[in-house]
Design a protein around this motif. Structure first.
Motif, PDB file in Angstrom:
ATOM      1  N   PRO A 180       0.829  -1.215   0.000  1.00 45.90           N
ATOM      2  CA  PRO A 180       0.000   0.000   0.000  1.00 45.90           C
ATOM      3  C   PRO A 180       0.864   1.265   0.000  1.00 45.90           C
ATOM      4  O   PRO A 180       1.890   1.312   0.693  1.00 45.90           O
ATOM      5  CB  PRO A 180      -0.791  -0.125   1.310  1.00 45.90           C
ATOM      6  N   TYR A 181       0.449   2.263  -0.768  1.00 41.57           N
ATOM      7  CA  TYR A 181       1.187   3.525  -0.795  1.00 41.57           C
ATOM      8  C   TYR A 181       0.244   4.663  -1.124  1.00 41.57           C
ATOM      9  O   TYR A 181      -0.862   4.439  -1.632  1.00 41.57           O
ATOM     10  CB  TYR A 181       2.347   3.481  -1.811  1.00 41.57           C
ATOM     11  N   SER A 182       0.692   5.878  -0.865  1.00 43.33           N
ATOM     12  CA  SER A 182      -0.074   7.077  -1.175  1.00 43.33           C
ATOM     13  C   SER A 182       0.863   8.048  -1.877  1.00 43.33           C
ATOM     14  O   SER A 182       1.937   8.352  -1.356  1.00 43.33           O
ATOM     15  CB  SER A 182      -0.595   7.685   0.134  1.00 43.33           C
ATOM     16  N   GLY A 183       0.467   8.501  -3.062  1.00 42.47           N
ATOM     17  CA  GLY A 183       1.324   9.392  -3.843  1.00 42.47           C
ATOM     18  C   GLY A 183       1.390   8.892  -5.278  1.00 42.47           C
ATOM     19  O   GLY A 183       0.638   7.990  -5.659  1.00 42.47           O
ATOM     20  N   ALA A 184       2.313   9.458  -6.021  1.00 42.22           N
ATOM     21  CA  ALA A 184       2.420   9.109  -7.444  1.00 42.22           C
ATOM     22  C   ALA A 184       2.828   7.650  -7.631  1.00 42.22           C
ATOM     23  O   ALA A 184       3.561   7.099  -6.796  1.00 42.22           O
ATOM     24  CB  ALA A 184       3.450  10.022  -8.102  1.00 42.22           C
ATOM     25  N   ALA A 185       2.365   7.046  -8.722  1.00 43.60           N
ATOM     26  CA  ALA A 185       2.780   5.672  -9.047  1.00 43.60           C
ATOM     27  C   ALA A 185       4.296   5.648  -9.254  1.00 43.60           C
ATOM     28  O   ALA A 185       4.886   6.632  -9.720  1.00 43.60           O
ATOM     29  CB  ALA A 185       2.065   5.206 -10.303  1.00 43.60           C
ATOM     30  N   THR A 186       4.910   4.534  -8.872  1.00 45.02           N
ATOM     31  CA  THR A 186       6.363   4.403  -9.032  1.00 45.02           C
ATOM     32  C   THR A 186       6.695   3.194  -9.904  1.00 45.02           C
ATOM     33  O   THR A 186       5.979   2.196  -9.870  1.00 45.02           O
ATOM     34  CB  THR A 186       7.063   4.256  -7.651  1.00 45.02           C
ATOM     35  N   ASP A 187       7.802   3.306 -10.644  1.00 47.25           N
ATOM     36  CA  ASP A 187       8.292   2.163 -11.433  1.00 47.25           C
ATOM     37  C   ASP A 187       8.905   1.102 -10.527  1.00 47.25           C
ATOM     38  O   ASP A 187       9.064  -0.038 -10.933  1.00 47.25           O
ATOM     39  CB  ASP A 187       9.399   2.614 -12.400  1.00 47.25           C
ATOM     40  N   HIS A 188       9.261   1.515  -9.307  1.00 51.30           N
ATOM     41  CA  HIS A 188      10.010   0.602  -8.440  1.00 51.30           C
ATOM     42  C   HIS A 188       9.053  -0.259  -7.615  1.00 51.30           C
ATOM     43  O   HIS A 188       8.902  -0.073  -6.404  1.00 51.30           O
ATOM     44  CB  HIS A 188      10.983   1.393  -7.553  1.00 51.30           C
ATOM     45  N   THR A 189       8.416  -1.194  -8.321  1.00 53.02           N
ATOM     46  CA  THR A 189       7.458  -2.073  -7.644  1.00 53.02           C
ATOM     47  C   THR A 189       8.159  -3.293  -7.045  1.00 53.02           C
ATOM     48  O   THR A 189       7.590  -3.970  -6.195  1.00 53.02           O
ATOM     49  CB  THR A 189       6.354  -2.522  -8.619  1.00 53.02           C
ATOM     50  N   ARG A 190       9.362  -3.591  -7.500  1.00 48.83           N
ATOM     51  CA  ARG A 190      10.192  -4.660  -6.929  1.00 48.83           C
ATOM     52  C   ARG A 190      11.606  -4.123  -6.791  1.00 48.83           C
ATOM     53  O   ARG A 190      12.141  -3.567  -7.761  1.00 48.83           O
ATOM     54  CB  ARG A 190      10.228  -5.891  -7.837  1.00 48.83           C
ATOM     55  N   ILE A 191      12.187  -4.302  -5.619  1.00 47.95           N
ATOM     56  CA  ILE A 191      13.542  -3.787  -5.371  1.00 47.95           C
ATOM     57  C   ILE A 191      14.370  -4.911  -4.740  1.00 47.95           C
ATOM     58  O   ILE A 191      13.969  -5.475  -3.708  1.00 47.95           O
ATOM     59  CB  ILE A 191      13.497  -2.564  -4.413  1.00 47.95           C
ATOM     60  N   GLY A 192      15.482  -5.230  -5.357  1.00 46.83           N
ATOM     61  CA  GLY A 192      16.366  -6.264  -4.809  1.00 46.83           C
ATOM     62  C   GLY A 192      17.076  -5.757  -3.562  1.00 46.83           C
ATOM     63  O   GLY A 192      17.398  -4.563  -3.462  1.00 46.83           O
ATOM     64  N   PHE A 193      17.330  -6.662  -2.607  1.00 41.96           N
ATOM     65  CA  PHE A 193      18.110  -6.294  -1.424  1.00 41.96           C
ATOM     66  C   PHE A 193      19.461  -5.754  -1.908  1.00 41.96           C
ATOM     67  O   PHE A 193      20.107  -6.347  -2.786  1.00 41.96           O
ATOM     68  CB  PHE A 193      18.335  -7.507  -0.526  1.00 41.96           C
ATOM     69  N   GLY A 194      19.855  -4.619  -1.352  1.00 40.01           N
ATOM     70  CA  GLY A 194      21.118  -3.992  -1.738  1.00 40.01           C
ATOM     71  C   GLY A 194      20.938  -2.887  -2.764  1.00 40.01           C
ATOM     72  O   GLY A 194      21.813  -2.048  -2.920  1.00 40.01           O
TER      73      GLY A 194
END
Ligand code: SME
Length: 160
Positions: A58-72
């Motif tokens: 869940p988020y509030s604000g503009a859509a982001t491309d970063h829907t998956r982020i690798g550890f590191g």
């Protein structure tokens, strides 16, 4: 709204009969609405299948491309790797940073820990340089702590 009032509202959401996902959504919405420097507020969830990726919740604000982020990767991935809070006053000075929008100037990320395990993160962006001061860090660390059980539940429900 002052922080003590916001804390009470957040506890009302968390103790309500709302679904776990809606509770996190309401927390994101109220933080963005009431705190004028908080321009993007969201939770990332740990992907339990790999345990090496964060998935946007869940988020509030503009859509982001970063829907998956690798550890590191980026600030969020570094916070996952080190289990540390990151307060970045000027994101443009960072080499390991994933930009969502050129308007973002500062960022706060806290790991969310439940029963000794990383279950997610609380991530905030601001269009103001150094928006996250001591009072914000203290408040947002509290938000990450009180929402941990709910983040664990959403992460379990959505990601298995
Ligand atoms: N800036 C983050 C990516 C997530 S967005 O802020 C929503 C990072 O560097 O990890």
């Amino acid at each position: 709204m002052i922080i003590s009032k916001l804390k009470s509202e957040i506890l009302v959401f968390l103790n309500s009969d709302l679904s776990a996902e809606k509770k996190l959504q309401d927390i994101c919405d109220i933080l963005r609405k009431e705190m004028k420097e908080y321009h993007w507020v969201g939770f990332y969830l740990v992907d339990n299948s790999s345990h090496e990726e964060l998935v946007l919740g869940p988020y509030s604000g503009a859509a982001t491309d970063h829907t998956r982020i690798g550890f590191g990767d980026g600030i969020c991935g570094q916070a996952a790797d080190t289990l540390s809070v990151f307060v970045v006053d000027d994101v443009n000075a960072e080499s390991n940073y994933l930009a969502c929008s050129p308007d973002v100037k500062s960022e706060y990320v806290s790991p969310v820990i439940w029963q000794g395990e990383l279950v997610g993160e609380l991530d905030l962006d601001s269009r103001t340089i150094a928006a996250f001061q001591c009072i914000d860090v203290e408040f947002l660390s509290w938000v990450a702590e009180v929402s941990a059980e709910t983040v664990a539940k959403v992460s379990g429900d959505l990601l298995g």
